[in-house]
Write an enzyme that holds these catalytic residues in place. Structure first.
Site, mmCIF file in Angstrom:
data_model
loop_
_atom_site.group_PDB
_atom_site.id
_atom_site.type_symbol
_atom_site.label_atom_id
_atom_site.label_comp_id
_atom_site.label_asym_id
_atom_site.label_seq_id
_atom_site.Cartn_x
_atom_site.Cartn_y
_atom_site.Cartn_z
ATOM 1 N N SER A 137 -2.909 -11.243 10.952
ATOM 2 C CA SER A 137 -3.566 -9.925 10.933
ATOM 3 C C SER A 137 -5.074 -10.121 10.943
ATOM 4 O O SER A 137 -5.581 -11.155 10.467
ATOM 5 C CB SER A 137 -3.177 -9.168 9.656
ATOM 6 O OG SER A 137 -4.011 -8.045 9.466
ATOM 7 N N TYR A 150 -3.092 -9.278 0.288
ATOM 8 C CA TYR A 150 -2.542 -9.153 1.647
ATOM 9 C C TYR A 150 -3.399 -9.954 2.632
ATOM 10 O O TYR A 150 -2.868 -10.759 3.413
ATOM 11 C CB TYR A 150 -2.471 -7.682 2.074
ATOM 12 C CG TYR A 150 -1.977 -7.544 3.502
ATOM 13 C CD1 TYR A 150 -0.682 -7.903 3.842
ATOM 14 C CD2 TYR A 150 -2.827 -7.110 4.523
ATOM 15 C CE1 TYR A 150 -0.228 -7.821 5.161
ATOM 16 C CE2 TYR A 150 -2.386 -7.026 5.838
ATOM 17 C CZ TYR A 150 -1.083 -7.385 6.148
ATOM 18 O OH TYR A 150 -0.639 -7.320 7.444
HETATM 19 P P1 NDP Z 1 7.114 -2.613 9.530
HETATM 20 O O1 NDP Z 1 7.082 -2.208 8.115
HETATM 21 O O2 NDP Z 1 7.454 -1.602 10.558
HETATM 22 O O3 NDP Z 1 8.084 -3.880 9.729
HETATM 23 C C1 NDP Z 1 8.131 -4.908 8.768
HETATM 24 C C2 NDP Z 1 9.381 -5.730 8.976
HETATM 25 O O4 NDP Z 1 9.387 -6.800 8.014
HETATM 26 C C3 NDP Z 1 10.653 -4.922 8.781
HETATM 27 O O5 NDP Z 1 11.572 -5.230 9.788
HETATM 28 C C4 NDP Z 1 11.160 -5.405 7.435
HETATM 29 O O6 NDP Z 1 12.589 -5.393 7.420
HETATM 30 C C5 NDP Z 1 10.659 -6.850 7.415
HETATM 31 N N1 NDP Z 1 10.621 -7.366 6.052
HETATM 32 C C6 NDP Z 1 9.760 -7.019 5.061
HETATM 33 N N2 NDP Z 1 10.101 -7.629 3.923
HETATM 34 C C7 NDP Z 1 11.213 -8.375 4.197
HETATM 35 C C8 NDP Z 1 12.059 -9.201 3.413
HETATM 36 N N3 NDP Z 1 11.830 -9.425 2.102
HETATM 37 N N4 NDP Z 1 13.109 -9.800 4.013
HETATM 38 C C9 NDP Z 1 13.357 -9.603 5.322
HETATM 39 N N5 NDP Z 1 12.588 -8.831 6.113
HETATM 40 C C10 NDP Z 1 11.534 -8.209 5.546
HETATM 41 O O7 NDP Z 1 5.654 -3.208 9.821
HETATM 42 P P2 NDP Z 1 5.028 -3.946 11.104
HETATM 43 O O8 NDP Z 1 5.942 -4.005 12.244
HETATM 44 O O9 NDP Z 1 3.687 -3.356 11.288
HETATM 45 O O10 NDP Z 1 4.811 -5.397 10.475
HETATM 46 C C11 NDP Z 1 5.243 -6.579 11.082
HETATM 47 C C12 NDP Z 1 4.242 -7.674 10.768
HETATM 48 O O11 NDP Z 1 2.991 -7.336 11.356
HETATM 49 C C13 NDP Z 1 3.968 -7.864 9.271
HETATM 50 O O12 NDP Z 1 3.891 -9.250 9.008
HETATM 51 C C14 NDP Z 1 2.602 -7.199 9.075
HETATM 52 O O13 NDP Z 1 1.899 -7.759 8.008
HETATM 53 C C15 NDP Z 1 1.955 -7.498 10.409
HETATM 54 N N6 NDP Z 1 0.847 -6.670 10.808
HETATM 55 C C16 NDP Z 1 0.954 -5.299 10.879
HETATM 56 C C17 NDP Z 1 -0.137 -4.541 11.295
HETATM 57 C C18 NDP Z 1 -0.113 -3.055 11.323
HETATM 58 O O14 NDP Z 1 -1.209 -2.426 11.295
HETATM 59 N N7 NDP Z 1 1.055 -2.420 11.418
HETATM 60 C C19 NDP Z 1 -1.385 -5.164 11.747
HETATM 61 C C20 NDP Z 1 -1.395 -6.605 11.624
HETATM 62 C C21 NDP Z 1 -0.316 -7.305 11.205
HETATM 63 P P3 NDP Z 1 13.498 -4.841 6.215
HETATM 64 O O15 NDP Z 1 12.684 -3.838 5.449
HETATM 65 O O16 NDP Z 1 14.698 -4.248 6.898
HETATM 66 O O17 NDP Z 1 13.821 -6.062 5.434
HETATM 67 C C1 8X3 Z 2 -2.603 -4.773 9.048
HETATM 68 C C2 8X3 Z 2 -3.970 -4.451 9.553
HETATM 69 O O1 8X3 Z 2 -6.282 -3.711 8.811
HETATM 70 O O2 8X3 Z 2 -4.362 -2.506 7.904
HETATM 71 O O3 8X3 Z 2 -2.471 -6.132 8.883
HETATM 72 O O4 8X3 Z 2 -4.876 -4.733 7.146
HETATM 73 S S1 8X3 Z 2 -4.924 -3.839 8.287
#
Ligand code: NDP
Ligand code: 8X3
Length: 251
Positions: A137, A150
């Protein structure tokens, strides 16, 4: 051409679900993991058990992870790509008011579980001269209020990716770190404990990155010719940019 297999963690929503859709459309087999079994089952129902193998477990549970690996059906047992996407942010409070249990959950998920699955799948990835795409991220590079642990976990993901590349030198295994900025998924809903209004407000009018945008970036990286490695890819919406340092003054 032999069918390739990707393991996509966090496949139940956001980037992971979109990546499953992209890779299946591209003819890959996908191992889709996450905790919400019913959402994984919908992927199997939509694409078929030949193309999607669902593994429902908490990625922090090492025994469950090992069992999932040990029981992969033969067609899914060779792995060409690991997409380390499962992860979360919890809370937006400054460090001095943050919840320690939330800090631990982020570290256990974003750092410990990511390192564990990577370690366990490395032999298979080396055998296939495969690839690892880690979802980091911009929070790992740019500090912001409430980003504390985070951002720290994502700095780990970025640096772990660079260090993996060095250790895997000569194996043919490629390693990439994708560092997205603001993207509209369930991310903010999770971070705020289910506050849909807060999530809607954050993204309103900002034209954020979509899950499909990141799925396309993962697809592009994974399908480059084998002599090319994307080390890191930082992506922001056009509406977002980094700003500033702050100064506390005596009054
Ligand atoms: P979502 O919340 O839509 O998806 C997160 C996914 O992670 C879900 O499928 C969830 O599945 C899974 N997950 C979380 N905890 C667990 C666990 N303990 N075991 C198994 N699976 C888990 O968010 P995003 O798609 O946005 O996030 C995906 C990645 O991208 C993350 O690593 C996030 O930090 C990163 N990210 C997101 C950004 C944003 O602005 N959205 C920007 C930069 C990075 P379930 O709950 O079914 O277990
Ligand atoms: C998610 C992007 O800027 O919300 O990783 O932390 S930010």
């Amino acid at each position: 051409m032999t069918t390739k297999t990707a393991w996509i963690t966090g496949a139940t929503s956001g980037f992971g679900a979109a990546a499953v859709e992209r890779f299946v459309a591209g003819g890959w087999r996908v191992i889709a993991s996450g905790r919400r079994a019913e959402r994984l089952q919908k992927l199997v129902d939509a694409y078929g058990a030949d193309q999607v193998h669902a593994c429902a477990f908490d990625i922090r549970d090492e025994a469950a992870l090992r069992a999932a690996i040990d029981t992969l059906p033969p067609a899914f047992a060779g792995i060409d790509l690991l997409v380390n996407n499962a992860g979360l942010a919890l809370g937006t409070a400054p460090a001095q008011q943050a919840d320690l249990a939330q800090w631990r959950q982020m570290i256990d998920t974003n750092v410990t579980a990511l390192a564990t699955i990577t370690h366990l799948l490395l032999p298979r990835l080396i055998e296939r001269r495969g690839a690892i795409v880690n979802i980091s991220s911009i929070a790992g590079s740019y500090p912001y209020r409430g980003g504390n642990v985070y951002g720290g976990t994502k700095a780990f993901v970025t640096q772990f990716s660079h260090n993996l590349r060095v250790d895997l030198h000569g194996t043919g295994v490629r390693v990439s770190s994708i560092e997205p900025g603001m993207a509209e998924t369930e991310f903010t809903l999770v971070r705020t404990g289910g506050d849909q209004a807060a999530s809607d407000q954050l993204y309103a009018g900002a034209h954020p990155i979509t899950a499909g945008d990141i799925a396309e970036a993962i697809w592009w990286i994974a399908n480059l010719p084998p002599h090319l490695n994307i080390n890191r890819l930082e992506i922001m919406p056009t509406s977002q940019s980094a700003a500033g340092l702050q100064v506390a003054r005596d009054r």
